[in-house]
Motif scaffolding. Sequence first.
Motif, PDB file in Angstrom:
ATOM      1  N   LEU A  21       0.868  -1.176   0.000  1.00 15.02           N
ATOM      2  CA  LEU A  21       0.000   0.000   0.000  1.00 15.02           C
ATOM      3  C   LEU A  21       0.904   1.225   0.000  1.00 15.02           C
ATOM      4  O   LEU A  21       1.728   1.385   0.895  1.00 15.02           O
ATOM      5  N   LEU A  22       0.756   2.076  -0.994  1.00 13.30           N
ATOM      6  CA  LEU A  22       1.549   3.295  -1.096  1.00 13.30           C
ATOM      7  C   LEU A  22       0.680   4.452  -0.631  1.00 13.30           C
ATOM      8  O   LEU A  22      -0.205   4.908  -1.356  1.00 13.30           O
ATOM      9  N   ALA A  23       0.896   4.915   0.595  1.00 11.22           N
ATOM     10  CA  ALA A  23       0.113   6.030   1.140  1.00 11.22           C
ATOM     11  C   ALA A  23       0.654   7.335   0.578  1.00 11.22           C
ATOM     12  O   ALA A  23       1.858   7.605   0.660  1.00 11.22           O
ATOM     13  N   THR A  24      -0.225   8.152   0.020  1.00 10.02           N
ATOM     14  CA  THR A  24       0.213   9.378  -0.649  1.00 10.02           C
ATOM     15  C   THR A  24      -0.119  10.642   0.130  1.00 10.02           C
ATOM     16  O   THR A  24       0.282  11.730  -0.270  1.00 10.02           O
ATOM     17  N   ASP A  25      -0.872  10.529   1.229  1.00  6.10           N
ATOM     18  CA  ASP A  25      -1.124  11.670   2.104  1.00  6.10           C
ATOM     19  C   ASP A  25      -1.387  11.142   3.501  1.00  6.10           C
ATOM     20  O   ASP A  25      -1.077   9.983   3.795  1.00  6.10           O
ATOM     21  N   ALA A  26      -1.951  11.976   4.369  1.00  7.59           N
ATOM     22  CA  ALA A  26      -2.229  11.537   5.741  1.00  7.59           C
ATOM     23  C   ALA A  26      -3.719  11.440   6.018  1.00  7.59           C
ATOM     24  O   ALA A  26      -4.137  11.419   7.167  1.00  7.59           O
ATOM     25  N   SER A  27      -4.538  11.379   4.971  1.00  9.11           N
ATOM     26  CA  SER A  27      -5.989  11.389   5.179  1.00  9.11           C
ATOM     27  C   SER A  27      -6.713  10.401   4.274  1.00  9.11           C
ATOM     28  O   SER A  27      -7.765  10.705   3.737  1.00  9.11           O
ATOM     29  N   GLY A  28      -6.124   9.219   4.085  1.00 11.95           N
ATOM     30  CA  GLY A  28      -6.857   8.138   3.447  1.00 11.95           C
ATOM     31  C   GLY A  28      -6.612   7.898   1.979  1.00 11.95           C
ATOM     32  O   GLY A  28      -7.226   6.988   1.409  1.00 11.95           O
ATOM     33  N   SER A  29      -5.731   8.651   1.340  1.00 14.58           N
ATOM     34  CA  SER A  29      -5.450   8.425  -0.070  1.00 14.58           C
ATOM     35  C   SER A  29      -4.230   7.511  -0.211  1.00 14.58           C
ATOM     36  O   SER A  29      -3.193   7.748   0.415  1.00 14.58           O
ATOM     37  N   ALA A  30      -4.369   6.469  -1.019  1.00 13.71           N
ATOM     38  CA  ALA A  30      -3.293   5.496  -1.161  1.00 13.71           C
ATOM     39  C   ALA A  30      -3.435   4.769  -2.483  1.00 13.71           C
ATOM     40  O   ALA A  30      -4.478   4.839  -3.149  1.00 13.71           O
ATOM     41  N   ILE A  31      -2.378   4.066  -2.872  1.00 13.55           N
ATOM     42  CA  ILE A  31      -2.382   3.221  -4.058  1.00 13.55           C
ATOM     43  C   ILE A  31      -2.131   1.789  -3.609  1.00 13.55           C
ATOM     44  O   ILE A  31      -1.125   1.503  -2.962  1.00 13.55           O
ATOM     45  N   SER A  32      -3.062   0.901  -3.944  1.00 12.00           N
ATOM     46  CA  SER A  32      -2.959  -0.506  -3.589  1.00 12.00           C
ATOM     47  C   SER A  32      -2.388  -1.288  -4.761  1.00 12.00           C
ATOM     48  O   SER A  32      -2.833  -1.128  -5.904  1.00 12.00           O
ATOM     49  N   VAL A  33      -1.391  -2.118  -4.489  1.00 13.12           N
ATOM     50  CA  VAL A  33      -0.788  -2.974  -5.515  1.00 13.12           C
ATOM     51  C   VAL A  33      -0.814  -4.404  -4.999  1.00 13.12           C
ATOM     52  O   VAL A  33      -0.244  -4.707  -3.947  1.00 13.12           O
TER      53      VAL A  33
END
Length: 319
Positions: free
Chosen positions: A246-258
Motif C-alpha cells: 500500500l503506497l500512502a500518498t497523504d495523511a488522510s486516506g489516499s493510497a495506491i494498492s498494488v
Amino acid sequence: MMLCAASIGISSASESPNAPQGIARSGIAIPPTVGGLSRSAKTIAPDNLDIQAVFGTEESGELLTISVFRNTSGNVPVWFSQAQRMIEIDPHQQGADLAIPPHSFTPSGLGKDSGILAVYNRLQHGKRQSIGTALFASGDWYVLLRASSLKRSAADTATWMQAAVTDLSFSSAALGQPVRPIARCTIPLARAPGIPVDAPAYGLVTLTTRKEIPDIRISASFWCLDSDLGKGQAVYRPTGTNDRYLLATDASGSAISVRGEAVVSGTPTYYSVVAMRPRGIDILAMLDRLPTPSYPLPCAGPSRVLRSYSSRPPEKAEP
C-alpha cells in the motif's frame, strides 16, 4: 502541525460556530468546545465525508485540530505513521524532537489501547513548544488529533489530547482492537526482473466491467513500513508478506494498492494498481508482474484511469 483544507479536499462551511458538528455517515459529533478551547474554524466536505475543526488560535499559544476521514485502507498504525511523517517534513516544524515516542492509548469508550499518540518538542521564538499527534478509529472512520502548546510540557500535552477525546461523541460502533506503533518490515519486497507491461485482457474484463465496486482492499491485521519515498509518501505491507503493498500518498486516506489478482496455484494471473480515496477508487493498471513502489506514482494521472467507482457509504443519522 495543521493540515490545510486543500490537502484533504474539503471546503469551508458556514454553519454557526456554536453548533455541534455531526458527520452523518460516521456517527461522530464534534462539539463547539474541545479540550477547553472554543472552535475557531471549520471545514467540511460538501458530501459530508470528512471534516476538520480547529480549536484555539496560534496567538493564544494553544491550538487543537481534529480531522475525521474514511477508513479506505491500512489500519491505525499505518495512518498514524503518515500523521507523524507530515509533522516531520513540515518546514514550520523544523527542529522538532520526539519527546514522547509513539505508544498505544485508550480513546474514551473505543477499546483499550486502540489509539496511538506521540509528542514532539521544538524551540519557537526562544520558547519550548510541544506538538502532539494521535489517531484512532471509530467504526470505519479515522479520527486524527493534532495539538500544539507554548504553555504545556510534552507530558501535559499528551494528557490534554487524551482528555480532548472525551469531549467527542461517537456512535455505538464496534470497539477498536489493540494496536501498536508500526515497525520496519523484516523481509524485502519481491522484485521481479524486467519492466512491468500491461497484463492480458483477462484482468481488464475482471475489474473494469463490474457495475459494483470491486473488493480491492489489502486485508491484514498487522502492517509494517517498507520504505519512505519522501514528500510524505510511504510504502506499507502486511507483516510477513513480500508480494503486495500500500503506497500512502497523504495523511488522510489516499493510497495506491498494488496486489496480485486471480491467483492460480499460488501465482497471480496479473497485478492490479488501484488508487483509493475517501470518495472512490480508480483502477490504474493491470500489470504482468509486481511493480516497484516508485512505479505506481507516474500511473496515477487521469490518462491512466481504466475505470472509476464511487465508494460513498450510506447515510446514518447524526449523533
